[in-house]
Motif scaffolding. Structure first.
Motif, short mmCIF file in Angstrom:
data_model
loop_
_atom_site.label_atom_id
_atom_site.label_comp_id
_atom_site.label_asym_id
_atom_site.label_seq_id
_atom_site.Cartn_x
_atom_site.Cartn_y
_atom_site.Cartn_z
N PHE A 1 106.82 76.78 22.04
CA PHE A 1 106.41 78.18 22.23
C PHE A 1 104.89 78.30 22.21
N ALA A 2 104.23 77.60 21.30
CA ALA A 2 102.77 77.66 21.22
C ALA A 2 102.14 77.08 22.48
N ILE A 3 102.70 76.01 23.00
CA ILE A 3 102.21 75.44 24.25
C ILE A 3 102.40 76.43 25.39
N PHE A 4 103.53 77.12 25.41
CA PHE A 4 103.79 78.12 26.44
C PHE A 4 102.76 79.25 26.39
N VAL A 5 102.46 79.76 25.20
CA VAL A 5 101.48 80.84 25.07
C VAL A 5 100.10 80.37 25.54
N THR A 6 99.72 79.16 25.15
CA THR A 6 98.43 78.61 25.58
C THR A 6 98.38 78.43 27.09
N ALA A 7 99.43 77.89 27.67
CA ALA A 7 99.47 77.68 29.12
C ALA A 7 99.47 79.02 29.86
N HIS A 8 100.22 79.99 29.37
CA HIS A 8 100.25 81.31 30.02
C HIS A 8 98.87 81.94 30.00
N GLY A 9 98.18 81.85 28.87
CA GLY A 9 96.83 82.39 28.78
C GLY A 9 95.89 81.71 29.76
N HIS A 10 96.01 80.42 29.87
CA HIS A 10 95.15 79.67 30.80
C HIS A 10 95.44 80.03 32.25
N LEU A 11 96.71 80.10 32.61
CA LEU A 11 97.09 80.37 34.00
C LEU A 11 96.77 81.80 34.44
N THR A 12 96.84 82.75 33.52
CA THR A 12 96.60 84.15 33.87
C THR A 12 95.16 84.57 33.61
N GLY A 13 94.36 83.70 33.01
CA GLY A 13 92.98 84.06 32.70
C GLY A 13 92.85 84.93 31.47
N ARG A 14 93.92 85.06 30.74
CA ARG A 14 93.94 85.87 29.51
C ARG A 14 93.60 84.99 28.33
N ASP A 15 92.71 85.46 27.46
CA ASP A 15 92.34 84.69 26.28
C ASP A 15 93.47 84.77 25.26
#
Length: 61
Positions: A17-31
């Motif tokens: 889950f933590a990897i997913f949140v980090t990847a989602h932030g990176h892919l969407t440009g969201r910190d």
């Protein structure tokens, strides 16, 4: 389910889950900020907070 198997599955899920949140932030440009760490500790509650917590509501002019 044995306790060790349950704890191992929980650990793997929280890390995923933590990897997913980090990847989602990176892919969407969201910190992602602190949310990967919160997700690592609290699992699905951290994911819900990441998606539904609005920081702009706290910073009123």
């Amino acid at each position: 389910m044995e306790l060790q198997a349950f704890l191992a599955a929980t650990l793997v899920a929280h890390v995923g889950f933590a990897i997913f949140v980090t990847a989602h932030g990176h892919l969407t440009g969201r910190d992602p900020g602190k949310w990967p760490f919160v997700t690592l500790a609290f699992g699905l509650a951290g994911i819900a907070a990441y998606f539904f917590y609005d920081e702009s509501a706290d910073s009123s002019p």
